[in-house]
Design a protein around this motif. Sequence first.
Motif, PDB file in Angstrom:
ATOM      1  N   LEU A 260       7.124  99.087 -61.378  1.00  0.00           N
ATOM      2  CA  LEU A 260       8.299  98.381 -61.886  1.00  0.00           C
ATOM      3  C   LEU A 260       8.949  97.535 -60.795  1.00  0.00           C
ATOM      4  O   LEU A 260       9.383  96.421 -61.044  1.00  0.00           O
ATOM      5  N   SER A 300      16.341 103.834 -63.183  1.00  0.00           N
ATOM      6  CA  SER A 300      16.232 102.470 -63.685  1.00  0.00           C
ATOM      7  C   SER A 300      15.958 101.466 -62.567  1.00  0.00           C
ATOM      8  O   SER A 300      16.362 101.662 -61.431  1.00  0.00           O
ATOM      9  N   TYR A 337      10.166  93.986 -77.032  1.00  0.00           N
ATOM     10  CA  TYR A 337      10.070  94.641 -75.722  1.00  0.00           C
ATOM     11  C   TYR A 337       9.030  95.754 -75.754  1.00  0.00           C
ATOM     12  O   TYR A 337       8.377  96.044 -74.761  1.00  0.00           O
ATOM     13  N   PHE A 361       2.195  97.983 -67.264  1.00  0.00           N
ATOM     14  CA  PHE A 361       3.341  98.509 -67.970  1.00  0.00           C
ATOM     15  C   PHE A 361       2.944  99.545 -69.005  1.00  0.00           C
ATOM     16  O   PHE A 361       3.641 100.523 -69.226  1.00  0.00           O
ATOM     17  N   THR A 365       4.446 103.342 -69.350  1.00  0.00           N
ATOM     18  CA  THR A 365       4.948 103.945 -70.582  1.00  0.00           C
ATOM     19  C   THR A 365       4.218 105.243 -70.901  1.00  0.00           C
ATOM     20  O   THR A 365       4.844 106.244 -71.235  1.00  0.00           O
ATOM     21  N   VAL A 375      10.921 105.151 -72.370  1.00  0.00           N
ATOM     22  CA  VAL A 375      11.200 103.936 -71.597  1.00  0.00           C
ATOM     23  C   VAL A 375      12.050 102.995 -72.434  1.00  0.00           C
ATOM     24  O   VAL A 375      11.787 102.817 -73.621  1.00  0.00           O
ATOM     25  N   ARG A 376      13.095 102.435 -71.826  1.00  0.00           N
ATOM     26  CA  ARG A 376      13.902 101.452 -72.552  1.00  0.00           C
ATOM     27  C   ARG A 376      13.985 100.160 -71.747  1.00  0.00           C
ATOM     28  O   ARG A 376      14.224 100.192 -70.551  1.00  0.00           O
ATOM     29  N   VAL A 377      13.780  99.068 -72.433  1.00  0.00           N
ATOM     30  CA  VAL A 377      13.790  97.777 -71.758  1.00  0.00           C
ATOM     31  C   VAL A 377      14.922  96.935 -72.321  1.00  0.00           C
ATOM     32  O   VAL A 377      15.075  96.835 -73.537  1.00  0.00           O
ATOM     33  N   SER A 379      16.753  93.023 -71.530  1.00  0.00           N
ATOM     34  CA  SER A 379      16.577  91.845 -70.708  1.00  0.00           C
ATOM     35  C   SER A 379      17.378  90.705 -71.282  1.00  0.00           C
ATOM     36  O   SER A 379      17.632  90.647 -72.483  1.00  0.00           O
ATOM     37  N   THR A 385      16.418  91.689 -65.843  1.00  0.00           N
ATOM     38  CA  THR A 385      15.769  92.701 -66.672  1.00  0.00           C
ATOM     39  C   THR A 385      16.179  94.075 -66.165  1.00  0.00           C
ATOM     40  O   THR A 385      16.346  94.281 -64.973  1.00  0.00           O
ATOM     41  N   ILE A 387      14.922  98.084 -66.680  1.00  0.00           N
ATOM     42  CA  ILE A 387      13.989  99.017 -67.298  1.00  0.00           C
ATOM     43  C   ILE A 387      14.415 100.425 -66.949  1.00  0.00           C
ATOM     44  O   ILE A 387      14.579 100.774 -65.778  1.00  0.00           O
TER      45      ILE A 387
END
Lengths: 524, 162
Positions: A260, A300, A337, A361, A365, A375-377, A379, A385, A387
């Motif tokens: 990340l 994060s 996402y 990615f 996940t 996982v939360r995205v 942006s 962004t 993550i």
Amino acid sequence: MVDVSQYKDLFVDESREHLQCISRNLLTLEKDLENTDALNETFRAVHTLKSMAATMGFPEMEELSHEMENVLDVLRKGGEPEEGTVDLLFESLDGLDTLVESVATGETVKPDLTSLYKKLGNIPAAKKEEVELSTVAAEGSDAGSASPTIRVGIEKIQALQNLVEELSITKMSLLQITSKYASHELDEITATIDRHTSELQDRVLQMRMFPVGYLFDTFPRAVRDLSKKTGKEVDFIVVGKEIELDRLVLDEINDAVLHLLRNAVDHGIEKPEARKNAGKDAKGKVILSAIREGNHVVVSVEDDGKGIVIEELKKVAVEREIITPEEASTMNDADVYELLSAPGLSTAREITDISGRGVGFDVVTSKVKSLGGSVRVTSEKGRGTNIELHLPLTIAIIKALLVGVEDERYAIPLDSVHEIVAVGETDLKSVEGQEIFGYREHVLPLVRLKKILDVPGDKDSIGPVVVVEITDKFFGIVVGKLLGQQEIVVKSLEVKDRKEFAGATILGDGTVALILDVGGLVSA
Amino acid sequence: MEERTLAEEETKTFVIFRLRDEEFGVDVMNIKEIAKVSTITRVPRSPDFIEGVINLRGCLATVVNLRKRFGFLSKEIDSDSRIIIAECEGNAFGMLVDAATEVLKIPVSDIETTPEMVTTAISKVHLKGVGKVGDRLIILVDLKHVLAENEKEQEEKKEVYK
């Protein structure tokens, strides 16, 4: 000569810690060469490494740390630092790192350090005399004022934990038997055993917890190297180092977090020129943070780069035939996402050696999911962004809802349980073969555990519905009956590729109950 | 040759068990214990030959129904049924067998590694050889193939039959 091979693991472990300490302090020195604390700490670590290497009989390591020590000594004695001294120290650190890892793996490949030595030799030494050990030793003892610690291998703790788990399972059986006899004496003694066992369990669990700083401290170096390589200016901020996580979880997420961070620097942050043109500070910002949120730790990675461009992501996904153009036009942002997790999707325009090979990615996940996290995205175009990895505090013990289906029992992790509702057959509708039911204002898909798991038996009346949430999506699971809520010890299931199950646990009566992986269950 | 005594002769020790009316053996070095059949928890959607998982003193062990694994007709669990707990490549797993009968030493020279002569329905990949003890033939099982490898093979076979 004394056989030191038995201390190899210990040596490698300690060396890694010292290297990490050196790395951390060099980063401080890079910004502020006058920082004597950092300089002294670096010096001590290098010195310790040198003595350790000498004791263990690794002459290359001894020599390299000796050279480093000389350079540091010049700085310590107020010598004028030459251009590139810190870079040279970093280079030496890499050399040491390679040497330590070669000890760890038992490989005999020795890195070619001749050019490094040449450069190191060019730094004029203040005095050629050996560094006075006494002062160093004295400084070293100052630092060790914390309570004494001992080093215990994780497998020993694991063994202890297995025993404690077994003990608590036996305890549960004891409690069950005790309840049959109305004996005050017996009740009292079992209550004491109960209390002690719980405490023992907590303590053992506590032993596995490690501050995330242990992991986070390895990253500033990587970010620094990467930003230099990509020609970007990055301010790397680390928050929440003291937050604790299961050591095993920590080890597991290392690669994910590194990935990340690489993404953030390589794809997120723009080049200084582009940033200025966009009216942003030329220096980008990458924040790595850990926060405790109830039963979870949220790690994060946030950047203030160019953000994910939804349209571009959709376009690539359509090109790679992950979604159809029709799907693309109806998707909401959250769903888009989620595409990031699809294997083989990468929006990197040019393939660099840092990232953008289309692997990554999706691995992040799946790793996080395998640990029971999510996982939360989020942006925003042009703004950056964020993550978030939502991780369980420990992978050993979870709270679960026990449910029965016919004669079988299953555990549903309480984290994913949203609510339990009663639904009658008349509330159900069927749309294209998918059963649905009305829940509040929403219509949720419904799965029957009995059907999905082929549970034998014929008591097919509709039982309670457990409403579960998995990455912001809800659905209902019809179970036979509710058996209660309890803390369970998660054990991994050897049977391979069973994505419906997150593992299994041993119940109080000694039988095994499978733990449902809610996400895997619906996608199955 | 006459000077060689039995004690000097190299032998291997096997745990002998029964499936149908045939005798099988597994190297005792791979065996952790032999357990009576306790409650086995079914694992839904797993391959047919996986009987389920059991609690082995606080640890989990997957149980393979060896009859099903070898393609025999399965049989109700009775008082003779045993679960042989084996360790193979770091994984502990159980094998459900009709009965565990004895522990036997077989001279290496009496082990035939090319089991052409065997008349059993079992796929040869499961076999390591055949041991001759008097007029008994003991089929020696290769543990590596019982659990891991052939799970895939089995799946593939199903594909073909479709």
